[in-house]
Design an enzyme around this catalytic site. Structure first.
Site, PDB file in Angstrom:
ATOM      1  N   ASP A 155      -3.410  -8.406   9.126  1.00  0.00           N
ATOM      2  CA  ASP A 155      -2.062  -8.623   9.647  1.00  0.00           C
ATOM      3  C   ASP A 155      -1.332  -9.717   8.856  1.00  0.00           C
ATOM      4  OD1 ASP A 155       0.211  -8.860  11.074  1.00  0.00           O
ATOM      5  OD2 ASP A 155      -0.734  -9.602  12.915  1.00  0.00           O
ATOM      6  N   ALA A 156      -0.340  -9.285   8.075  1.00  0.00           N
ATOM      7  CA  ALA A 156       0.395 -10.230   7.224  1.00  0.00           C
ATOM      8  C   ALA A 156       1.167 -11.261   8.045  1.00  0.00           C
ATOM      9  CB  ALA A 156       1.361  -9.469   6.322  1.00  0.00           C
ATOM     10  N   TYR A 184      18.363  -2.756   3.162  1.00  0.00           N
ATOM     11  CA  TYR A 184      19.088  -1.491   3.063  1.00  0.00           C
ATOM     12  C   TYR A 184      20.441  -1.662   3.738  1.00  0.00           C
ATOM     13  CZ  TYR A 184      20.258   3.424   3.387  1.00  0.00           C
ATOM     14  OH  TYR A 184      20.906   4.629   3.265  1.00  0.00           O
ATOM     15  N   SER A 201       0.792  -1.238   0.000  1.00  0.00           N
ATOM     16  CA  SER A 201       0.000   0.000   0.000  1.00  0.00           C
ATOM     17  C   SER A 201       0.820   1.282   0.000  1.00  0.00           C
ATOM     18  CB  SER A 201      -0.932   0.011   1.213  1.00  0.00           C
ATOM     19  OG  SER A 201      -0.185  -0.217   2.396  1.00  0.00           O
ATOM     20  N   THR A 202       2.082   1.223   0.371  1.00  0.00           N
ATOM     21  CA  THR A 202       2.919   2.432   0.421  1.00  0.00           C
ATOM     22  C   THR A 202       4.350   2.059   0.012  1.00  0.00           C
ATOM     23  OG1 THR A 202       3.405   2.037   2.761  1.00  0.00           O
ATOM     24  CG2 THR A 202       1.615   3.574   2.303  1.00  0.00           C
ATOM     25  N   LYS A 231      18.236  -7.654   9.066  1.00  0.00           N
ATOM     26  CA  LYS A 231      18.444  -7.752   7.612  1.00  0.00           C
ATOM     27  C   LYS A 231      19.416  -8.889   7.279  1.00  0.00           C
ATOM     28  CE  LYS A 231      15.698  -4.401   6.205  1.00  0.00           C
ATOM     29  NZ  LYS A 231      14.383  -4.740   5.609  1.00  0.00           N
ATOM     30  N   TYR A 284      22.128   1.400  12.075  1.00  0.00           N
ATOM     31  CA  TYR A 284      21.378   0.630  11.077  1.00  0.00           C
ATOM     32  C   TYR A 284      22.066  -0.698  10.784  1.00  0.00           C
ATOM     33  CZ  TYR A 284      17.930  -0.353   7.595  1.00  0.00           C
ATOM     34  OH  TYR A 284      16.904  -0.967   6.917  1.00  0.00           O
ATOM     35  N   TYR A 332      -1.798  -3.461   5.707  1.00  0.00           N
ATOM     36  CA  TYR A 332      -2.517  -3.268   6.970  1.00  0.00           C
ATOM     37  C   TYR A 332      -2.832  -1.791   7.065  1.00  0.00           C
ATOM     38  CZ  TYR A 332      -3.624  -5.255  11.568  1.00  0.00           C
ATOM     39  OH  TYR A 332      -4.256  -5.761  12.668  1.00  0.00           O
ATOM     40  N   TYR A 365       7.996   1.102  -1.108  1.00  0.00           N
ATOM     41  CA  TYR A 365       8.534   0.204  -2.134  1.00  0.00           C
ATOM     42  C   TYR A 365       7.526  -0.853  -2.591  1.00  0.00           C
ATOM     43  CZ  TYR A 365      13.198   2.065  -2.317  1.00  0.00           C
ATOM     44  OH  TYR A 365      14.257   2.893  -2.563  1.00  0.00           O
TER      45      TYR A 365
HETATM   46  P1  NAD Z   1       6.446   1.451   4.131  1.00  0.00           P
HETATM   47  O1  NAD Z   1       6.218   1.827   5.558  1.00  0.00           O
HETATM   48  O2  NAD Z   1       6.228   2.505   3.108  1.00  0.00           O
HETATM   49  O3  NAD Z   1       5.487   0.209   3.723  1.00  0.00           O
HETATM   50  C1  NAD Z   1       5.217  -0.824   4.588  1.00  0.00           C
HETATM   51  C2  NAD Z   1       4.098  -1.681   4.058  1.00  0.00           C
HETATM   52  O4  NAD Z   1       3.927  -2.774   4.982  1.00  0.00           O
HETATM   53  C3  NAD Z   1       2.727  -0.995   3.951  1.00  0.00           C
HETATM   54  O5  NAD Z   1       2.062  -1.490   2.813  1.00  0.00           O
HETATM   55  C4  NAD Z   1       1.995  -1.473   5.208  1.00  0.00           C
HETATM   56  O6  NAD Z   1       0.573  -1.495   5.102  1.00  0.00           O
HETATM   57  C5  NAD Z   1       2.542  -2.878   5.318  1.00  0.00           C
HETATM   58  N1  NAD Z   1       2.446  -3.458   6.654  1.00  0.00           N
HETATM   59  C6  NAD Z   1       3.065  -3.060   7.787  1.00  0.00           C
HETATM   60  N2  NAD Z   1       2.730  -3.895   8.810  1.00  0.00           N
HETATM   61  C7  NAD Z   1       1.902  -4.837   8.283  1.00  0.00           C
HETATM   62  C8  NAD Z   1       1.232  -5.963   8.806  1.00  0.00           C
HETATM   63  N3  NAD Z   1       1.350  -6.329  10.072  1.00  0.00           N
HETATM   64  N4  NAD Z   1       0.451  -6.669   7.978  1.00  0.00           N
HETATM   65  C9  NAD Z   1       0.292  -6.326   6.657  1.00  0.00           C
HETATM   66  N5  NAD Z   1       0.932  -5.286   6.104  1.00  0.00           N
HETATM   67  C10 NAD Z   1       1.710  -4.539   6.907  1.00  0.00           C
HETATM   68  O7  NAD Z   1       7.885   0.813   4.067  1.00  0.00           O
HETATM   69  P2  NAD Z   1       9.081   0.891   3.021  1.00  0.00           P
HETATM   70  O8  NAD Z   1      10.005   1.957   3.477  1.00  0.00           O
HETATM   71  O9  NAD Z   1       8.597   0.859   1.620  1.00  0.00           O
HETATM   72  O10 NAD Z   1       9.824  -0.474   3.371  1.00  0.00           O
HETATM   73  C11 NAD Z   1       9.521  -1.687   2.718  1.00  0.00           C
HETATM   74  C12 NAD Z   1      10.770  -2.548   2.725  1.00  0.00           C
HETATM   75  O11 NAD Z   1      11.789  -1.870   1.975  1.00  0.00           O
HETATM   76  C13 NAD Z   1      11.352  -2.802   4.120  1.00  0.00           C
HETATM   77  O12 NAD Z   1      11.853  -4.091   4.177  1.00  0.00           O
HETATM   78  C14 NAD Z   1      12.485  -1.785   4.206  1.00  0.00           C
HETATM   79  O13 NAD Z   1      13.516  -2.177   5.094  1.00  0.00           O
HETATM   80  C15 NAD Z   1      12.979  -1.819   2.767  1.00  0.00           C
HETATM   81  N6  NAD Z   1      13.763  -0.641   2.381  1.00  0.00           N
HETATM   82  C16 NAD Z   1      13.335   0.618   2.691  1.00  0.00           C
HETATM   83  C17 NAD Z   1      14.152   1.702   2.377  1.00  0.00           C
HETATM   84  C18 NAD Z   1      13.743   3.130   2.731  1.00  0.00           C
HETATM   85  O14 NAD Z   1      14.624   3.998   2.734  1.00  0.00           O
HETATM   86  N7  NAD Z   1      12.492   3.378   2.994  1.00  0.00           N
HETATM   87  C19 NAD Z   1      15.370   1.500   1.712  1.00  0.00           C
HETATM   88  C20 NAD Z   1      15.736   0.198   1.361  1.00  0.00           C
HETATM   89  C21 NAD Z   1      14.928  -0.862   1.719  1.00  0.00           C
END
Ligand code: NAD
Length: 397
Positions: free
Chosen positions: A113-114, A227, A52-53, A246, A237, A76, A55
């Site tokens: 809840d995934a 990351y 939903s948000t 990670k 981190y 979620y 990546y």
């Molecule tokens: P985000 O917060 O934008 O998205 C998280 C997603 O997980 C959302 O769709 C949310 O609804 C879902 N979610 C959270 N808890 C949940 C649950 N219990 N059940 C179902 N869905 C649930 O996060 P993001 O920053 O896009 O991160 C996604 C991945 O990418 C992570 O593994 C993060 O470590 C990795 N990542 C992020 C970055 C960054 O800078 N943001 C960089 C590299 C890697």
């Protein structure tokens, strides 16, 4: 019907509401961009966990609008309740569904809840009855806690160094001053809890269930995101609690790679993505400061990328149909190559050493960081009349 004028309710980079029109426009822009980068065809069914948000949303949009996939998403998100708006992710999914319906694309989303067996079973049921085996499974969850699917235990992740305390620069969000932070090292229990939440255990449950149910297509590919980042953020981190999680995720990828290889001739990888502005990452100490400096350097050198750019590259160069990924010596896809290039890191490091409260706005992209953060929630999006009342109760159907 719940018409309201929506203004940001934000405190220290935690935003408690969202603007439905702004979120819808964000999604339209995302889809326009990934569609333009393609359009390619040939991708079948895709499952995105965390859709939903951030990546995950960019991955789903790229798969569907860039490569013609049918997608099942899991997230979620919170619908609107009385005077409270829905979450940004809720509005994003509503717009994804709306555009998919209009353009005859197949996207469904499970909200729950995934980490629970119940949502996994719902996903299996949806795939079996309305999709068929999946070609790509993307795991993109970011969550502060996880409930054990088999007991009442709830693990909470922490962002702490391991072994020794760590002090470093960061932006104090209330006063927007550059100051120092001091973090005590995590306890063994905290390290273990963070690995339980952000490590690979839950991902493995998902992939093994799909395998057991015969829902992995021939040659299926599974991916999770990670990351690494620069040395200045390593103590909190990469060599801290999240980094430990990670590492677990990366070790899980090895096990799942063998499973997929044996079972369907498939593969499993971790993709190391670039630093992006998201709600979850904004609250990590030092990260907003690092990203503000990084964005300044990458925008100045024309190498800045959003999650949409990263996901377009991921599919085009690494995991789209017929593509073979380029891997580093740890078998990881490195979409953070531009961020981690020696020239970019040298420039960021120079700025990092110089940055203070007085020159924050001059030498960093702090204002761009804050704008991008607000845009995640549908605020400061061009073309939105923020004085006009909007319908906050938006349905997914
Ligand atoms: P985000 O917060 O934008 O998205 C998280 C997603 O997980 C959302 O769709 C949310 O609804 C879902 N979610 C959270 N808890 C949940 C649950 N219990 N059940 C179902 N869905 C649930 O996060 P993001 O920053 O896009 O991160 C996604 C991945 O990418 C992570 O593994 C993060 O470590 C990795 N990542 C992020 C970055 C960054 O800078 N943001 C960089 C590299 C890697």
């Amino acid at each position: 019907m719940a018409l309201a004028v929506v203004t940001p309710r934000i405190r220290r980079l935690i935003c408690a509401n969202a603007h439905p029109t702004g979120c819808a426009l964000n999604v339209q822009e995302l889809i326009g961009k990934v569609g333009q980068a393609g359009p390619r065809e040939g991708l079948g069914n895709v499952l995105v966990i965390g859709s939903s948000t951030g990546y995950g949303l960019a991955s789903l949009a790229t798969a569907v609008w860039g490569w013609g996939a049918s997608a099942l998403g899991v997230c979620y998100e919170r619908p609107a309740q009385q005077s409270r708006t829905a979450s940004a992710g809720w509005y994003n999914v509503a717009e994804i569904h709306c555009l998919a319906r209009e353009q005859r694309r197949h996207v469904e989303t499970l909200n729950g809840d995934a980490f629970s067996h119940a949502i996994r079973e719902q996903a299996v049921e949806a795939l079996r009855s309305r999709y068929g085996p999946v070609e790509i499974v993307i795991y993109s969850l970011a969550s502060p806690r996880r409930k054990d699917p088999d007991s009442d235990t709830v693990w909470s992740s922490v962002i702490k160094p391991i072994g020794t305390p760590h002090g470093g620069k960061h932006i104090e969000l209330r006063t927007e001053t550059v100051t120092g932070h001091d973090l005590e090292p995590a306890t063994e229990d905290e390290i273990e809890a963070t690995v339980k939440v952000m490590g690979g255990e839950d991902w493995e449950l998902w992939v093994r269930l799909l395998a057991a149910e015969g829902l992995l297509a021939e040659g299926a590919r599974a991916l999770a995101y990670s990351y690494i980042g620069p040395r200045v953020t390593h103590p909190i981190y990469r060599t801290g609690t999240i980094g430990r999680a990670k590492e677990h995720l990366e070790a899980t990828a090895e096990r799942l790679n063998s499973l997929l290889g044996d079972l369907v001739g498939g593969n499993c990888w971790v993709s190391v993505n670039k630093a992006a502005v998201t709600q979850a990452s904004a609250v990590i100490p030092a990260v907003p400061l690092y990203k503000s400096l990084l964005y300044r350097v990458m925008k100045d050198t024309g190498t800045h990328e959003l999650p949409s750019d990263q996901m377009i590259r991921l599919f085009e160069d690494h995991i789209g149909p017929g593509r073979t990924p380029t891997l580093d010596s740890f078998r990881r896809i490195r979409l953070d190559d531009l961020e981690m290039s020696p020239d970019t890191q040298r420039r960021v490091q120079e700025l990092w050493e110089r940055v203070d409260t007085d020159n924050l706005n001059e030498i960093s992209d702090w204002s761009g960081f804050k704008r991008e953060f607000l845009q995640l929630f549908g605020f400061e999006v061009e073309g939105v009349d923020y004085e006009a009342p909007v319908e906050t109760e938006v349905s997914w159907d």
